[in-house]
Write a protein that holds these residues in place. Sequence first.
Motif, PDB file in Angstrom:
ATOM      1  N   ASP A   1      -7.966   1.771  -9.013  1.00 42.45           N
ATOM      2  CA  ASP A   1      -7.408   0.787  -8.092  1.00 42.45           C
ATOM      3  C   ASP A   1      -8.236   0.692  -6.818  1.00 42.45           C
ATOM      4  O   ASP A   1      -8.379  -0.380  -6.232  1.00 42.45           O
ATOM      5  N   ARG A   2      -8.794   1.820  -6.383  1.00 35.24           N
ATOM      6  CA  ARG A   2      -9.484   1.857  -5.093  1.00 35.24           C
ATOM      7  C   ARG A   2     -10.960   1.467  -5.202  1.00 35.24           C
ATOM      8  O   ARG A   2     -11.474   0.719  -4.372  1.00 35.24           O
ATOM      9  N   TRP A   3     -11.657   1.965  -6.228  1.00 36.69           N
ATOM     10  CA  TRP A   3     -13.103   1.764  -6.327  1.00 36.69           C
ATOM     11  C   TRP A   3     -13.540   0.982  -7.560  1.00 36.69           C
ATOM     12  O   TRP A   3     -14.728   0.705  -7.721  1.00 36.69           O
TER      13      TRP A   3
ATOM     14  N   TYR B   1      -5.689   6.050  -9.709  1.00 37.15           N
ATOM     15  CA  TYR B   1      -5.845   5.802  -8.271  1.00 37.15           C
ATOM     16  C   TYR B   1      -7.275   5.369  -7.933  1.00 37.15           C
ATOM     17  O   TYR B   1      -7.494   4.392  -7.203  1.00 37.15           O
ATOM     18  N   SER B   2      -8.258   6.080  -8.481  1.00 40.80           N
ATOM     19  CA  SER B   2      -9.648   5.741  -8.168  1.00 40.80           C
ATOM     20  C   SER B   2     -10.033   4.383  -8.744  1.00 40.80           C
ATOM     21  O   SER B   2     -10.845   3.659  -8.156  1.00 40.80           O
TER      22      SER B   2
ATOM     23  N   GLY C   1       0.798  -1.213   0.000  1.00 44.89           N
ATOM     24  CA  GLY C   1       0.000   0.000   0.000  1.00 44.89           C
ATOM     25  C   GLY C   1       0.828   1.259   0.000  1.00 44.89           C
ATOM     26  O   GLY C   1       0.335   2.341  -0.303  1.00 44.89           O
TER      27      GLY C   1
END
Length: 405
Positions: A280-282, A277-278, A14
């Motif tokens: 990978d996250r959502w 990034y979004s 992370g």
Amino acid sequence: MSGPLAWRHGGEAGAASWMVMDKRIYLLAFVNFSMGLVEMFPAGILSRIAAELSVSVSAAGQMLGLFSLTFAIAAPVLQVLTARFERRRVLMITLAVFAAGTLWGVFAPTFAEQMAARVVPAAAGGLMCGTAFALAAQIAAPAFRGRAIALAAMGISSSIVLGVPLGILVAEEIGWRAMYVLTVVFAALAFVGVWRWLPKVQGSGAVPLSQQLRTLRSAKLLSAHTVTFLLMWGHFAMYAFLAPFMEQVVGLDSRWMSVVYLAFGAAGMTGGFLGGYSSDRWGGVRSVTGAGCALALALALLPFAATSLWLVLPVVMLWGMSAWGSTPSVQHYITSTSPETAGIQLGLNLAALNFGIAMGAAVGGLTLEFVSIRYNPWVGALAVIFGVLVARYSARLPYRRLAVA
């Protein structure tokens, strides 16, 4: 490559960041930068090019469309034809061809010859850029694939940040053809970097183009590529003609035009990272839905904000951020949906992206020519809305794993 270009971890996964990636990935982004520079710089100086070549502004805008159309057709074909050859050599030869074709643009005196001079660097750029995106997807850990793709895309978006306003400046001070010379210099630097820092990489067996296209029998994958096509169509129906819109509707001169393009490009680079990034996250679907809605909103608001620079500037920045944020989001969705054909899908998606650019430039040019440039943003917004709807449709479709030879 002799070994994976992996993320360097300072602790747990992370904590990994695109900022500490293997430096050779940045070299691949620089290859994309060289390609994007010659593709996009005419966007900011269409009126000047049109006047010198004695054509309409809408016709001059097709310099972008022809480049993207050639890119879209040539990229998958050249990837197949060169797949068995050593990759560093292929990239070096392609960079040399790209530079030679770009140099032709310096001496081409007529509009027809200028259009012809766009074909060679576009075809070579397709091979250069497709290889860079495929490597970006392969070298990152799965949890950070979106950000790796975003970094490769930032090579192109950074060429917009610098290339379009730089094209305006160079055109004012020296002449717009000097941008071709500058692009050749960057391509030469990329050539030296590839020769110096990339290891020899043996080619692999090519996946026939017919087999690549057969993967589009999956409705889920085909609809995902359609999303990219529609979003880029909507984006470039306006972006290809942003300069004349700012001149005619907002009333800006070249000095303020550079500010607008810098703001757009900086927002695009930020959006590219946030899109990765979004994703990978959502997840890619939520990310592209959010980016697409923001893009449609920005385009719809643009004519209303055109009464003042200070109103139009934040709308342009929202537009740039959402347009470039959607690209890694869709690519993340595609590669996570079909990891077994990720390389193929990235190549096809790159083609869809450039077909969308070509369609946007064509439709935008017709809108400018026969209606009014004030309507270009709304035409683009409609295409983007359809793209968002297709993304939601695609998310609900089932997927069956594909067999790859």
